[in-house]
Design a protein around this motif. Structure first.
Motif, PDB file in Angstrom:
ATOM      1  N   ASP A  40     -47.482 -31.693 -20.130  1.00 43.70           N
ATOM      2  CA  ASP A  40     -47.834 -30.275 -20.048  1.00 43.70           C
ATOM      3  C   ASP A  40     -48.814 -29.885 -21.158  1.00 43.70           C
ATOM      4  OD1 ASP A  40     -47.401 -27.596 -18.810  1.00 43.70           O
ATOM      5  OD2 ASP A  40     -46.729 -27.157 -20.856  1.00 43.70           O
ATOM      6  N   ALA A  41     -48.564 -30.377 -22.365  1.00 39.22           N
ATOM      7  CA  ALA A  41     -49.458 -30.056 -23.483  1.00 39.22           C
ATOM      8  C   ALA A  41     -50.866 -30.601 -23.216  1.00 39.22           C
ATOM      9  CB  ALA A  41     -48.899 -30.623 -24.787  1.00 39.22           C
ATOM     10  N   ALA A  42     -50.953 -31.795 -22.655  1.00 42.47           N
ATOM     11  CA  ALA A  42     -52.256 -32.379 -22.353  1.00 42.47           C
ATOM     12  C   ALA A  42     -52.961 -31.585 -21.251  1.00 42.47           C
ATOM     13  CB  ALA A  42     -52.102 -33.840 -21.949  1.00 42.47           C
ATOM     14  N   LEU A  43     -52.207 -31.167 -20.248  1.00 44.21           N
ATOM     15  CA  LEU A  43     -52.816 -30.361 -19.187  1.00 44.21           C
ATOM     16  C   LEU A  43     -53.302 -29.025 -19.730  1.00 44.21           C
ATOM     17  CD1 LEU A  43     -50.350 -31.109 -16.253  1.00 44.21           C
ATOM     18  CD2 LEU A  43     -52.747 -31.836 -16.439  1.00 44.21           C
ATOM     19  N   GLU A  44     -52.535 -28.455 -20.639  1.00 44.67           N
ATOM     20  CA  GLU A  44     -52.940 -27.180 -21.243  1.00 44.67           C
ATOM     21  C   GLU A  44     -54.250 -27.335 -22.013  1.00 44.67           C
ATOM     22  OE1 GLU A  44     -50.851 -23.499 -23.605  1.00 44.67           O
ATOM     23  OE2 GLU A  44     -50.115 -25.521 -24.011  1.00 44.67           O
ATOM     24  N   LYS A  45     -54.441 -28.508 -22.633  1.00 45.45           N
ATOM     25  CA  LYS A  45     -55.671 -28.780 -23.396  1.00 45.45           C
ATOM     26  C   LYS A  45     -56.797 -29.319 -22.514  1.00 45.45           C
ATOM     27  CE  LYS A  45     -53.055 -30.459 -27.277  1.00 45.45           C
ATOM     28  NZ  LYS A  45     -52.836 -31.634 -28.122  1.00 45.45           N
ATOM     29  N   ASN A  46     -56.566 -29.361 -21.204  1.00 46.54           N
ATOM     30  CA  ASN A  46     -57.533 -29.915 -20.263  1.00 46.54           C
ATOM     31  C   ASN A  46     -57.863 -31.370 -20.601  1.00 46.54           C
ATOM     32  OD1 ASN A  46     -59.081 -29.849 -17.952  1.00 46.54           O
ATOM     33  ND2 ASN A  46     -60.906 -29.113 -19.023  1.00 46.54           N
ATOM     34  N   ASP A  47     -56.820 -32.140 -20.848  1.00 50.61           N
ATOM     35  CA  ASP A  47     -56.928 -33.564 -21.171  1.00 50.61           C
ATOM     36  C   ASP A  47     -56.255 -34.374 -20.068  1.00 50.61           C
ATOM     37  OD1 ASP A  47     -56.937 -36.104 -22.279  1.00 50.61           O
ATOM     38  OD2 ASP A  47     -55.463 -35.630 -23.829  1.00 50.61           O
ATOM     39  N   PRO A  48     -56.957 -34.577 -18.934  1.00 50.16           N
ATOM     40  CA  PRO A  48     -56.319 -35.280 -17.824  1.00 50.16           C
ATOM     41  C   PRO A  48     -55.934 -36.722 -18.150  1.00 50.16           C
ATOM     42  CG  PRO A  48     -58.639 -34.880 -17.348  1.00 50.16           C
ATOM     43  CD  PRO A  48     -58.309 -34.149 -18.620  1.00 50.16           C
ATOM     44  N   VAL A  55     -47.643 -39.120 -17.697  1.00 49.55           N
ATOM     45  CA  VAL A  55     -47.027 -39.209 -16.368  1.00 49.55           C
ATOM     46  C   VAL A  55     -46.637 -40.662 -16.099  1.00 49.55           C
ATOM     47  CG1 VAL A  55     -47.522 -39.089 -13.890  1.00 49.55           C
ATOM     48  CG2 VAL A  55     -48.090 -37.158 -15.364  1.00 49.55           C
ATOM     49  N   GLU A  56     -47.529 -41.584 -16.441  1.00 46.90           N
ATOM     50  CA  GLU A  56     -47.238 -43.010 -16.257  1.00 46.90           C
ATOM     51  C   GLU A  56     -46.039 -43.446 -17.097  1.00 46.90           C
ATOM     52  OE1 GLU A  56     -48.545 -45.670 -14.251  1.00 46.90           O
ATOM     53  OE2 GLU A  56     -48.958 -43.797 -13.195  1.00 46.90           O
ATOM     54  N   LYS A  57     -45.962 -42.940 -18.326  1.00 41.61           N
ATOM     55  CA  LYS A  57     -44.825 -43.283 -19.182  1.00 41.61           C
ATOM     56  C   LYS A  57     -43.538 -42.740 -18.579  1.00 41.61           C
ATOM     57  CE  LYS A  57     -42.987 -43.239 -23.802  1.00 41.61           C
ATOM     58  NZ  LYS A  57     -43.179 -42.946 -25.196  1.00 41.61           N
ATOM     59  N   ALA A  58     -43.577 -41.509 -18.081  1.00 44.50           N
ATOM     60  CA  ALA A  58     -42.392 -40.912 -17.458  1.00 44.50           C
ATOM     61  C   ALA A  58     -41.970 -41.717 -16.230  1.00 44.50           C
ATOM     62  CB  ALA A  58     -42.671 -39.456 -17.085  1.00 44.50           C
ATOM     63  N   ALA A  59     -42.934 -42.135 -15.418  1.00 43.00           N
ATOM     64  CA  ALA A  59     -42.618 -42.941 -14.233  1.00 43.00           C
ATOM     65  C   ALA A  59     -42.022 -44.282 -14.644  1.00 43.00           C
ATOM     66  CB  ALA A  59     -43.870 -43.141 -13.385  1.00 43.00           C
ATOM     67  N   PHE A  96     -49.701 -34.861  -9.870  1.00 42.70           N
ATOM     68  CA  PHE A  96     -50.867 -35.021 -10.749  1.00 42.70           C
ATOM     69  C   PHE A  96     -52.146 -34.598 -10.024  1.00 42.70           C
ATOM     70  CE2 PHE A  96     -54.273 -37.116 -12.995  1.00 42.70           C
ATOM     71  CZ  PHE A  96     -53.964 -36.760 -14.291  1.00 42.70           C
ATOM     72  N   GLY A  97     -52.940 -33.811 -10.723  1.00 47.14           N
ATOM     73  CA  GLY A  97     -54.229 -33.386 -10.200  1.00 47.14           C
ATOM     74  C   GLY A  97     -54.175 -32.175  -9.286  1.00 47.14           C
ATOM     75  N   LYS A  98     -53.003 -31.685  -8.987  1.00 53.62           N
ATOM     76  CA  LYS A  98     -52.871 -30.501  -8.142  1.00 53.62           C
ATOM     77  C   LYS A  98     -53.158 -29.248  -8.968  1.00 53.62           C
ATOM     78  CE  LYS A  98     -51.115 -32.614  -4.470  1.00 53.62           C
ATOM     79  NZ  LYS A  98     -51.901 -33.758  -4.177  1.00 53.62           N
ATOM     80  N   ALA A  99     -53.613 -28.215  -8.301  1.00 51.19           N
ATOM     81  CA  ALA A  99     -53.933 -26.963  -8.996  1.00 51.19           C
ATOM     82  C   ALA A  99     -52.699 -26.377  -9.681  1.00 51.19           C
ATOM     83  CB  ALA A  99     -54.520 -25.956  -8.010  1.00 51.19           C
ATOM     84  N   ASP A 100     -51.541 -26.595  -9.090  1.00 53.59           N
ATOM     85  CA  ASP A 100     -50.300 -26.058  -9.649  1.00 53.59           C
ATOM     86  C   ASP A 100     -49.467 -27.152 -10.333  1.00 53.59           C
ATOM     87  OD1 ASP A 100     -49.610 -27.437  -7.340  1.00 53.59           O
ATOM     88  OD2 ASP A 100     -48.090 -25.972  -6.717  1.00 53.59           O
ATOM     89  N   SER A 101     -50.117 -28.181 -10.839  1.00 51.01           N
ATOM     90  CA  SER A 101     -49.380 -29.314 -11.414  1.00 51.01           C
ATOM     91  C   SER A 101     -48.480 -28.898 -12.575  1.00 51.01           C
ATOM     92  CB  SER A 101     -50.325 -30.432 -11.837  1.00 51.01           C
ATOM     93  OG  SER A 101     -51.208 -29.991 -12.844  1.00 51.01           O
ATOM     94  N   TYR A 105     -44.584 -29.765 -12.643  1.00 48.38           N
ATOM     95  CA  TYR A 105     -43.953 -30.537 -13.707  1.00 48.38           C
ATOM     96  C   TYR A 105     -42.858 -29.739 -14.403  1.00 48.38           C
ATOM     97  CZ  TYR A 105     -47.405 -34.217 -13.125  1.00 48.38           C
ATOM     98  OH  TYR A 105     -48.189 -35.232 -12.611  1.00 48.38           O
ATOM     99  N   LYS A 106     -43.053 -28.433 -14.523  1.00 47.20           N
ATOM    100  CA  LYS A 106     -42.026 -27.598 -15.144  1.00 47.20           C
ATOM    101  C   LYS A 106     -40.751 -27.604 -14.298  1.00 47.20           C
ATOM    102  CE  LYS A 106     -40.878 -23.153 -17.026  1.00 47.20           C
ATOM    103  NZ  LYS A 106     -40.915 -21.739 -16.822  1.00 47.20           N
ATOM    104  N   LYS A 107     -40.911 -27.511 -12.979  1.00 45.73           N
ATOM    105  CA  LYS A 107     -39.746 -27.537 -12.091  1.00 45.73           C
ATOM    106  C   LYS A 107     -39.041 -28.891 -12.174  1.00 45.73           C
ATOM    107  CE  LYS A 107     -38.287 -26.654  -7.404  1.00 45.73           C
ATOM    108  NZ  LYS A 107     -38.625 -26.219  -6.075  1.00 45.73           N
TER     109      LYS A 107
END
Length: 130
Positions: A40-48, A55-59, A96-101, A105-107
């Protein structure tokens, strides 16, 4: 077993040798939660790239949890958890990559925290909030 799955399983086994198996499960869930918070922090910083790495680590953690299931100790519960972990892995990648990602992820994170806290309650460990 893939190299990633072996790594995650070995990490669980190493943790389980120094703490109780129940505490190890809670610790693994904590790392899963931390990975999603970093996503989430990376997405907030626009760091895909950073988000995808987390995400890979979580998987990878979810795959490790799947491989650590002991079907001989409780087949019904193990089958349910196996399904939960499969769905988590799918949701991690599908979001990943969705407009509402971030909302997705929060859900997912809310459900993982709830599951983590159920394990923690069994072991009399403190609950965690997001």
């Amino acid at each position: 077993m893939s190299a990633n799955s072996a790594f995650a399983t070995d990490a669980y086994k190493r943790a389980a040798t120094t703490v109780s198996p129940l505490k190890a499960v809670v610790m693994v869930y904590d790392e899963l939660i931390n990975s999603l918070l970093r996503t989430d922090a990376a997405l907030e910083k626009n760091d895909p790239a950073g988000a995808f790495a987390n995400v890979e680590k979580a998987a990878k953690i979810c795959r490790g949890l799947r491989h650590a299931l002991d079907f001989s100790a409780g087949e019904a519960v193990s089958e349910q958890l196996d399904g939960v972990y499969k769905r988590m892995i799918f949701a991690l990648h599908a979001s990943f990559g969705k407009a509402d990602s971030r909302a997705r992820y929060k859900k997912l994170l809310e459900g993982i925290v709830e599951l983590r806290n159920a394990w923690a309650e069994i072991g009399h460990f403190p609950p965690r909030t997001m």
